[in-house]
Design a protein around this motif. Structure first.
Motif, short mmCIF file in Angstrom:
data_model
loop_
_atom_site.label_atom_id
_atom_site.label_comp_id
_atom_site.label_asym_id
_atom_site.label_seq_id
_atom_site.Cartn_x
_atom_site.Cartn_y
_atom_site.Cartn_z
N ARG A 111 1.20 -1.07 -0.30
CA ARG A 111 -0.25 0.17 0.01
C ARG A 111 0.75 1.22 -0.48
O ARG A 111 0.56 2.30 -0.93
N GLN A 112 1.67 1.23 0.80
CA GLN A 112 2.63 2.67 0.78
C GLN A 112 3.30 2.92 -0.36
O GLN A 112 4.18 4.09 -0.99
N ALA A 113 4.54 1.37 -1.11
CA ALA A 113 4.39 1.82 -2.47
C ALA A 113 4.03 1.72 -3.13
O ALA A 113 4.25 2.78 -4.00
N VAL A 114 2.70 1.91 -3.14
CA VAL A 114 1.88 2.42 -3.82
C VAL A 114 1.63 3.88 -3.87
O VAL A 114 1.90 4.62 -5.17
N GLU A 115 1.54 3.71 -2.69
CA GLU A 115 1.06 5.56 -2.53
C GLU A 115 2.66 6.83 -2.91
O GLU A 115 2.65 8.04 -3.20
N SER A 116 3.85 5.91 -2.77
CA SER A 116 4.84 6.60 -2.89
C SER A 116 5.77 6.40 -4.57
O SER A 116 5.76 7.26 -4.74
N GLY A 117 4.59 5.78 -5.26
CA GLY A 117 4.27 5.88 -6.45
C GLY A 117 6.50 4.99 -6.83
O GLY A 117 6.35 5.88 -8.28
N GLN A 118 6.03 4.29 -6.26
CA GLN A 118 8.16 3.80 -7.20
C GLN A 118 7.06 2.54 -7.50
O GLN A 118 6.60 1.91 -7.60
N GLU A 119 8.08 2.04 -8.08
CA GLU A 119 7.70 0.64 -8.96
C GLU A 119 8.43 -0.48 -8.70
O GLU A 119 7.05 -1.25 -8.97
N TYR A 120 9.25 -0.47 -7.41
CA TYR A 120 10.31 -2.13 -7.27
C TYR A 120 9.65 -2.23 -5.77
O TYR A 120 9.86 -1.07 -5.31
N VAL A 121 8.83 -3.65 -5.52
CA VAL A 121 9.30 -3.35 -3.93
C VAL A 121 10.38 -4.67 -4.25
O VAL A 121 10.10 -5.52 -4.39
N ILE A 122 11.64 -4.64 -3.07
CA ILE A 122 12.69 -5.83 -3.08
C ILE A 122 12.58 -6.03 -1.69
O ILE A 122 13.13 -5.36 -1.22
N CYS A 123 12.98 -7.48 -2.05
CA CYS A 123 12.45 -8.03 -0.75
C CYS A 123 14.65 -8.41 0.13
O CYS A 123 14.80 -8.28 -1.19
N SER A 124 14.58 -7.86 1.17
CA SER A 124 16.41 -8.25 0.71
C SER A 124 16.67 -8.91 1.69
O SER A 124 18.44 -9.06 2.45
N SER A 125 16.20 -9.57 2.02
CA SER A 125 16.66 -10.58 2.93
C SER A 125 15.15 -12.19 3.10
O SER A 125 14.26 -11.79 2.63
#
Length: 279
Positions: A111-125
């Protein structure tokens, strides 16, 4: 192999920069037209103290793309997703991606990623522990599921490697197990080039074996003796050769990341940008 032996280097310190430091607008122009980005973990302490002021200083270096990293203050260092987006926009930077956890709060993360306008969400571990084929197949299944959920919202899900994913179990490299069991349309890999070479592997081998699977890079030079990051040209990463083959990886965004520094994060980033310009 894409790394070379180098001399040992002095111990790195993590001295910070003050939020009040005024920097001239350097505005390095890359000969190739490449718009380089930065992973904000590079400036983790500075972002925690003064996120907007630190972003201003990063923009002054000519950085055009941003990848966030979750912190104790949230996904955007205490800023709301909209505040993060607007701050980057006002500085002529694009919030492209963010490091997150695949956990019970992943719906809110999306939800936050959509609101921020970013394209990618990257799992870091890895979301579950176990250096064996069974766990990596389990993780691949979870990644495919997360990828489907992200795609429905117009996001792209991915994974960022470290060194340990290149260990083997029963003769199989675990990173390859992850690659072979994830859907390329749902799971977009961010290849940390520094950790690949520290693991004794060649990034060009992976570009060839899995062409187009690595739209995101972490461009990170490594002191091969101490296995810590260092300024560009001081470590074992053949940056020039890798950039010559970037199209083989399917590259879309290159994020510079550095975790240890000769003096301060800002001075290291100035050095790195000058190094890239010289190429």
């Amino acid at each position: 192999m894409i790394y070379t032996n180098r001399r040992n280097f002095v111990k790195r310190s993590s001295l910070g920069i003050t939020g009040s430091l005024l920097l001239p607008s350097i505005g390095f122009a890359m000969p190739s037209g490449e718009k380089y980005g930065v992973q904000l973990y590079t400036f983790r302490n500075e972002m925690a103290k003064d996120p907007k002021g630190t972003l201003e200083q990063i923009a002054a270096l000519g950085i055009k793309k941003i990848e966030s990293a979750r912190s104790k203050a949230g996904l955007y260092y205490g800023l709301s997703p909209n505040e993060m987006k607007n701050t980057c926009d006002s500085l002529g930077m694009q919030l492209c991606s963010g490091h997150v956890a695949l956990d019970k709060d992943f719906d809110d993360t999306m939800r936050q990623a959509v609101e921020s306008g970013q394209e990618y969400v990257i799992c870091s571990s890895l979301p579950s522990k176990g250096q064996n084929i069974g766990n990596y197949k389990k993780v691949a299944e979870a990644f495919n599921k997360a990828g489907k959920a992200c795609k429905k919202l117009g996001l792209k899900f991915g994974y960022h490697n470290h060194e340990y994913e290149f260990e083997s179990d029963k003769g199989e490299v675990l990173y390859d197990v992850l690659m072979d069991n994830t859907d390329p349309d749902l799971v977009h890999m961010e290849l940390d080039l520094g950790w690949v070479v520290v693991a004794g592997k060649d990034p060009l081998y992976y570009f060839k074996k899995y062409p187009g699977r690595f739209p995101l890079w972490h461009l990170k030079d490594m002191n091969m003796h101490e296995k810590i990051s260092t300024e560009f040209g001081k470590g074992g990463l053949d940056i020039a050769t890798l950039l010559q083959h970037k199209s083989d990886s399917g590259i879309k965004h290159i994020f510079i990341e550095q975790e240890e520094y000769a003096s301060t994060p800002m001075e290291s980033m100035k050095h790195n940008m000058k190094f890239l310009k010289a190429l």
